[in-house]
Design a protein around this motif. Structure first.
Motif, PDB file in Angstrom:
ATOM      1  N   LYS A   1       0.848  -1.179   0.000  1.00 33.26           N
ATOM      2  CA  LYS A   1       0.000   0.000   0.000  1.00 33.26           C
ATOM      3  C   LYS A   1       0.887   1.233   0.000  1.00 33.26           C
ATOM      4  CE  LYS A   1      -3.683  -2.354   2.577  1.00 33.26           C
ATOM      5  NZ  LYS A   1      -4.508  -2.352   3.823  1.00 33.26           N
ATOM      6  N   ALA A   2       0.454   2.272  -0.737  1.00 32.05           N
ATOM      7  CA  ALA A   2       1.248   3.487  -0.879  1.00 32.05           C
ATOM      8  C   ALA A   2       0.564   4.653  -0.196  1.00 32.05           C
ATOM      9  CB  ALA A   2       1.467   3.810  -2.351  1.00 32.05           C
ATOM     10  N   GLY A   3       1.373   5.527   0.390  1.00 31.20           N
ATOM     11  CA  GLY A   3       0.865   6.743   0.983  1.00 31.20           C
ATOM     12  C   GLY A   3       1.010   7.913   0.025  1.00 31.20           C
ATOM     13  N   PRO A   4       0.598   9.105   0.439  1.00 33.44           N
ATOM     14  CA  PRO A   4       0.713  10.281  -0.428  1.00 33.44           C
ATOM     15  C   PRO A   4       2.170  10.724  -0.570  1.00 33.44           C
ATOM     16  CG  PRO A   4      -0.072  10.919   1.743  1.00 33.44           C
ATOM     17  CD  PRO A   4      -0.020   9.421   1.749  1.00 33.44           C
ATOM     18  N   ILE A   5       2.410  11.461  -1.633  1.00 34.71           N
ATOM     19  CA  ILE A   5       3.752  11.996  -1.876  1.00 34.71           C
ATOM     20  C   ILE A   5       3.932  13.267  -1.056  1.00 34.71           C
ATOM     21  CG2 ILE A   5       5.280  13.046  -3.599  1.00 34.71           C
ATOM     22  CD1 ILE A   5       4.133  11.172  -5.666  1.00 34.71           C
ATOM     23  N   THR A   6       5.045  13.325  -0.336  1.00 34.27           N
ATOM     24  CA  THR A   6       5.425  14.550   0.371  1.00 34.27           C
ATOM     25  C   THR A   6       6.733  15.045  -0.211  1.00 34.27           C
ATOM     26  OG1 THR A   6       6.618  13.297   2.069  1.00 34.27           O
ATOM     27  CG2 THR A   6       4.305  13.841   2.512  1.00 34.27           C
ATOM     28  N   GLY A   7       6.981  16.331  -0.065  1.00 29.67           N
ATOM     29  CA  GLY A   7       8.226  16.829  -0.622  1.00 29.67           C
ATOM     30  C   GLY A   7       8.428  18.298  -0.390  1.00 29.67           C
ATOM     31  N   VAL A   8       9.583  18.747  -0.861  1.00 35.71           N
ATOM     32  CA  VAL A   8       9.981  20.146  -0.758  1.00 35.71           C
ATOM     33  C   VAL A   8      10.426  20.597  -2.136  1.00 35.71           C
ATOM     34  CG1 VAL A   8      11.607  21.775   0.259  1.00 35.71           C
ATOM     35  CG2 VAL A   8      10.694  19.899   1.642  1.00 35.71           C
ATOM     36  N   LYS A   9       9.897  21.745  -2.555  1.00 38.63           N
ATOM     37  CA  LYS A   9      10.260  22.286  -3.858  1.00 38.63           C
ATOM     38  C   LYS A   9      10.708  23.731  -3.687  1.00 38.63           C
ATOM     39  CE  LYS A   9       8.526  22.835  -8.599  1.00 38.63           C
ATOM     40  NZ  LYS A   9       7.362  22.653  -9.494  1.00 38.63           N
ATOM     41  N   ASN A  10      11.943  24.033  -4.149  1.00 36.62           N
ATOM     42  CA  ASN A  10      12.506  25.377  -4.056  1.00 36.62           C
ATOM     43  C   ASN A  10      12.855  25.889  -5.453  1.00 36.62           C
ATOM     44  OD1 ASN A  10      12.713  25.921  -1.054  1.00 36.62           O
ATOM     45  ND2 ASN A  10      13.751  23.934  -1.176  1.00 36.62           N
ATOM     46  N   LEU A  11      13.735  26.850  -5.512  1.00 38.47           N
ATOM     47  CA  LEU A  11      14.080  27.480  -6.774  1.00 38.47           C
ATOM     48  C   LEU A  11      14.866  26.509  -7.650  1.00 38.47           C
ATOM     49  CD1 LEU A  11      13.954  30.137  -8.365  1.00 38.47           C
ATOM     50  CD2 LEU A  11      16.168  30.743  -7.364  1.00 38.47           C
ATOM     51  N   LEU A  12      14.300  26.172  -8.808  1.00 40.93           N
ATOM     52  CA  LEU A  12      14.937  25.241  -9.750  1.00 40.93           C
ATOM     53  C   LEU A  12      15.722  26.021 -10.802  1.00 40.93           C
ATOM     54  CD1 LEU A  12      11.918  22.820 -10.142  1.00 40.93           C
ATOM     55  CD2 LEU A  12      14.094  22.284  -9.025  1.00 40.93           C
ATOM     56  N   PRO A  13      16.609  25.348 -11.549  1.00 42.43           N
ATOM     57  CA  PRO A  13      17.386  26.046 -12.579  1.00 42.43           C
ATOM     58  C   PRO A  13      16.483  26.769 -13.576  1.00 42.43           C
ATOM     59  CG  PRO A  13      18.281  23.861 -12.223  1.00 42.43           C
ATOM     60  CD  PRO A  13      17.021  23.936 -11.424  1.00 42.43           C
ATOM     61  N   ASN A  14      16.904  27.998 -13.935  1.00 39.83           N
ATOM     62  CA  ASN A  14      16.115  28.806 -14.868  1.00 39.83           C
ATOM     63  C   ASN A  14      16.176  28.226 -16.270  1.00 39.83           C
ATOM     64  OD1 ASN A  14      15.349  30.701 -12.945  1.00 39.83           O
ATOM     65  ND2 ASN A  14      17.188  31.944 -13.255  1.00 39.83           N
ATOM     66  N   ARG A  15      15.078  28.318 -16.956  1.00 37.66           N
ATOM     67  CA  ARG A  15      15.015  27.963 -18.373  1.00 37.66           C
ATOM     68  C   ARG A  15      14.669  29.241 -19.140  1.00 37.66           C
ATOM     69  NH1 ARG A  15      17.548  23.756 -19.712  1.00 37.66           N
ATOM     70  NH2 ARG A  15      18.858  24.988 -18.338  1.00 37.66           N
ATOM     71  N   ASP A  16      15.691  30.077 -19.376  1.00 31.27           N
ATOM     72  CA  ASP A  16      15.476  31.380 -20.008  1.00 31.27           C
ATOM     73  C   ASP A  16      15.245  31.238 -21.510  1.00 31.27           C
ATOM     74  OD1 ASP A  16      15.903  32.638 -17.567  1.00 31.27           O
ATOM     75  OD2 ASP A  16      18.071  32.697 -17.871  1.00 31.27           O
ATOM     76  N   VAL A  17      14.443  32.151 -22.050  1.00 26.11           N
ATOM     77  CA  VAL A  17      14.179  32.167 -23.492  1.00 26.11           C
ATOM     78  C   VAL A  17      15.456  32.561 -24.236  1.00 26.11           C
ATOM     79  CG1 VAL A  17      12.833  33.222 -25.339  1.00 26.11           C
ATOM     80  CG2 VAL A  17      11.758  32.723 -23.131  1.00 26.11           C
ATOM     81  N   VAL A  18      15.750  31.841 -25.296  1.00 26.64           N
ATOM     82  CA  VAL A  18      16.927  32.116 -26.123  1.00 26.64           C
ATOM     83  C   VAL A  18      16.455  32.537 -27.508  1.00 26.64           C
ATOM     84  CG1 VAL A  18      19.051  31.181 -27.119  1.00 26.64           C
ATOM     85  CG2 VAL A  18      18.308  30.451 -24.832  1.00 26.64           C
ATOM     86  N   LYS A  19      17.028  33.641 -28.004  1.00 27.39           N
ATOM     87  CA  LYS A  19      16.670  34.144 -29.328  1.00 27.39           C
ATOM     88  C   LYS A  19      17.573  33.502 -30.372  1.00 27.39           C
ATOM     89  CE  LYS A  19      17.659  38.420 -30.394  1.00 27.39           C
ATOM     90  NZ  LYS A  19      17.621  39.898 -30.452  1.00 27.39           N
ATOM     91  N   VAL A  20      16.955  32.841 -31.359  1.00 24.23           N
ATOM     92  CA  VAL A  20      17.694  32.181 -32.433  1.00 24.23           C
ATOM     93  C   VAL A  20      17.270  32.806 -33.758  1.00 24.23           C
ATOM     94  CG1 VAL A  20      18.271  29.981 -33.526  1.00 24.23           C
ATOM     95  CG2 VAL A  20      17.701  30.040 -31.089  1.00 24.23           C
TER      96      VAL A  20
END
Length: 792
Positions: free
Chosen positions: A392-411
């Motif tokens: 049997k599985a319980g709910p997911i717990t966790g911590v989420k903070n600032l992740l690496p930026n995915r900035d827009v790149v002009k091509v």
């Protein structure tokens, strides 16, 4: 990165053979280092079940087995077998009569008088292992009579990729399949990820002390999990073909997720975490003095820069590298805490090297894993554990903070064309970006692209242009030489001469180099340069070295006296060095070359009479130093030189230096038996040379004429030569002075100069009329400018 081709083709199946697929992957930057078959070729081997066993009548170690090979008439065959693990009811591979195995061909035979109609096989006999201690036992549900190659999926290839460090996204089969789909324009069918419904409410809180080290951490509690079940054959095969050995079913499932999604995971025995369900998980840096025994049995002392997963009491695992043996999942474990996280690559990088070992998890976290799949990986692992192990599985717990930026790149489309040399067009570029699953928009031939979460190597415009080239195909880009409008710039035919080359010329003319201090006696500056305001040293090293030299002559004179005191009567020396001037408070530094000649013109010998060196000997040395250019010598008064035997040198109307005989009063002052010849030149005037020009040689005989003229004493020979060379006709090739006379028979204040004139034409032989006209023109020039008279 190793993976099974069959597994890859379940996700994406391009119409290419194994070798063709390896080629397109390599050309797209994912180098295929090796492609090898899972098993050697063999045939006529089927899944069989041992129905009964009897001892061999004449051999204690042999058994006579009745084997069901799945024939349609259910007829059993008799096989003699000596394997220690043969038992009634086991299912094993059986090679029938006529089967060709890697080392043998199966024939009907008798073993100790008992007939055997086949052979029950071990993994070694089938070429699947280098050693085996018994028969290869198969799962109970293996269908009798099925081809063993088909049942064991042996018609498979193992691909080994040699990935560059920037392609961490391909450290999972899904990433490789995604690349194959983009390269080959084939549909990609990833497995569906379903959220698992919680059946229990138990959770384990997670606290991250350093969010920058662990921006994302998910966990889930599971109860009533059974580790007594066997890992499914299909999973075991994919693990083995991916280079991962099977351990237990839970660990195998987590390793399978790592090979599939590229996300390393870890499972803790919930009972080993302090206070069990009432405890908590801490993600922190290790404390001084903490120790941890890892899964590989290595006991380590944790360093303060090592990130650990801990409970309230002690560290449980080395984050992103390896778990601890104390909290590991083992046979008998029923309750789990599953971990799926994203650790910063900077925190994990280098730790494996420091510890002296590497792990699959560290290899991935060091390069960067896809933080967007951490939760999906946990759901996928939970689903597999429930379906295979129950629980049997319980709910997911966790911590989420600032992740690496995915900035827009002009091509820019124009930039793509400029770098790749091909015009693909906006539509084709859009198609390539769609195949790569990039999120982008287009505005006026400019693409605004957001790098996906799994591509840490895409950050600037050139990165995306490289992606276009990869997917389009490097081998499809035509080879073309660079083309540019170029024109030759005017280049003077001048060569540069280094001071070293000038030294070589002087040494070839019998000079020797000396090196003197730039600090000199102040009296030298007055005697040899008439310099009453030299550069004075504030802290001289000796009283006779109190000023900086403005001329090299003083040092050369000291060298001469040193040699004369040691009975050296012939001296030819030179020096290259810097001179320093004080120009009304502005200090200047120049580099000069100076020389001194004293004594006989040549070493004493029987072949020629001894004579003292003179002005013209050294003049010839300087002319060779400037060759092929011509020097101009003009009368010059210098404080260190004889007023009637000194000249200033000009090169292209610029002063190059001076030459002359030492002044008589300096000769007496420095007690020299003979006078010395001195010269000093500016290095700048010697640093370049004009290359000799090609001139056509005449094959016709020359004509020589001598003329002697009478002029006033104050008129120099150089003035006359300059005037004649300026007005001469083309057939005159050379004019030079060969005699000067004044004295008896000459009018007072007059002198006679004799010139030799050489005439020659490159096209014909000269006639007397042409010669006389050319000579007459020269005489007219001399008469009109200098009132010269032809001497009879």
């Amino acid at each position: 990165m190793r993976f099974s081709e069959n597994w890859l083709r379940m996700l994406v199946n391009p119409p290419y053979s194994s070798n063709e697929l390896a080629q397109v992957l390599t050309m797209a930057g994912l180098e295929v280092e090796n492609v090898e078959a899972v098993a050697p070729p063999f045939d006529n081997v089927v899944v069989a079940e041992v129905i009964s066993i009897q001892k061999h009548p004449d051999a204690d170690r042999l058994n006579v087995c009745q084997v069901d090979t799945g024939t349609t008439d259910n007829k059993l065959i008799q096989v003699v077998c000596g394997a220690p693990n043969v038992e009634v009811g086991v299912k094993v591979p059986c090679a029938l009569i006529g089967a060709r195995l890697p080392d043998i061909v199966i024939k009907q035979s008798k073993l100790r008088g008992v007939e055997s109609l086949g052979m029950l096989c071990s993994a070694k006999e089938l070429g699947l292992s280098e050693k085996a201690e018994g028969l290869l036992l198969l799962p109970k549900d293996a269908p009798n009579g099925m081809s063993f190659r088909e049942f064991y999926a042996l018609d498979d290839q193992i691909f080994t990729l040699k990935l560059t460090p920037n392609r961490a996204d391909c450290l999972g089969i899904l990433g490789v399949a995604r690349e194959v789909a983009a390269i080959t324009a084939t549909d990609f069918v990833p497995p569906e990820i379903e959220s698992v419904k919680s059946e229990i409410n138990n959770t384990l809180p997670v606290y991250v002390e350093k969010p920058e080290a662990c921006p994302l951490y998910y966990g889930r509690v599971m109860h009533e999990v059974s580790l007594a079940v066997a890992t499914p054959l299909w999973m075991t095969q994919r693990l083995e073909r991916g280079g991962v050995r099977a351990i237990n079913v839970v660990v195998d499932i987590l390793n399978y997720i790592m090979l599939e999604m590229g996300q390393p995971m870890h499972a803790f025995d919930l009972a080993k975490i302090k206070d069990g369900q009432a405890g908590k998980i801490l993600v922190r840096y290790a404390k001084k003095g903490e120790h941890l025994e890892l899964l590989n049995g290595q006991k380590i002392e944790l360093q303060p820069d090592m990130l650990v997963i801990a409970d309230e009491n002690e560290p449980l695992a080395l984050a992103g590298i390896m778990g601890g043996i104390e909290s590991s999942v083992q046979l008998g474990t029923t309750d789990l805490f599953l971990e799926s996280a994203f650790f910063s690559p900077e925190v994990i990088s280098g730790k494996s090297f420091h510890l002296g070992f590497s792990t699959d998890a560290a290899h991935r976290f060091e390069r960067g894993v896809d933080f967007a799949v951490a939760r999906d990986a946990l759901e996928r692992a939970t689903h597999l554990i429930l379906s295979i192990c129950g629980g049997k599985a319980g709910p997911i717990t966790g911590v989420k903070n600032l992740l690496p930026n995915r900035d827009v790149v002009k091509v820019r489309l124009e930039r793509i064309k400029q770098l790749l040399g091909i015009d693909l067009g906006s539509g084709q570029i859009s198609e390539i970006f769609k195949r790569l699953r990039f999120n982008f928009s287009v505005d006026d031939d400019v693409f605004y692209v957001i790098p996906p979460s799994y591509r840490f190597d895409l950050a600037i415009e050139e990165d995306f242009i490289e992606e276009v080239a990869r997917i389009y195909g490097y081998d499809h880009i035509p080879a073309s030489l660079p083309r540019a409008e170029m024109s030759m710039l005017p280049e003077s035919e001048v060569i540069n001469l280094s001071p070293g080359r000038l030294k070589e010329i002087l040494m070839c003319r019998d000079y020797q180099e000396v090196i003197n201090y730039a600090f000199v006696d102040a009296n030298w500056e007055l005697d040899f340069a008439n310099n009453a305001a030299p550069v004075v040293l504030k802290n001289p090293i000796a009283s006779q070295m109190s000023v900086m030299r403005s001329s090299l002559i003083g040092g050369l004179m000291a060298n001469l006296q040193f040699n004369l005191n040691r009975k050296q009567t012939r001296v030819r020396i030179f020096e290259v060095g810097c001179c320093f001037m004080n120009n009304q408070g502005h200090y200047q530094q120049t580099e000069n070359i100076a020389g001194l000649c004293y004594g006989n013109a040549a070493p004493e010998q029987w072949g020629q009479p001894a004579r003292n060196i003179d002005f013209f000997d050294v003049k010839m040395d300087l002319e060779s130093l400037f060759w092929p250019e011509q020097l101009r010598f003009e009368k010059f008064i210098h404080p260190a030189l004889h007023p009637g035997k000194s000249a200033q040198l000009y090169r292209n109307k610029e002063i190059a230096g001076w030459l002359g005989e030492l002044h008589p009063h300096l000769q007496r002052k420095y007690d020299l038996p003979r006078s010395a010849i001195l010269f000093e030149l500016h290095i700048d005037s010697l640093s370049t040379r004009t290359l000799p020009k090609v001139k056509k040689l005449s094959k016709f005989p020359p004509v020589q004429r001598d003329i002697a003229i009478v002029v006033d004493n104050h008129i120099s020979a150089q003035e006359l030569l300059d005037s004649m060379n300026a007005e001469k006709v083309d057939i005159i090739s050379e004019i030079h002075l060969f005699d000067i006379y004044s004295g008896k028979g000459m009018e007072a204040g007059k002198k006679s100069l004799a010139f030799r004139i050489l005439l020659q034409d490159t096209e014909k032989t000269l006639v007397d009329k042409e010669v006389e006209e050319a000579i007459a023109k020269l005489l007219n020039v001399l008469e009109s400018k200098y009132n010269a008279k032809l001497r009879r």
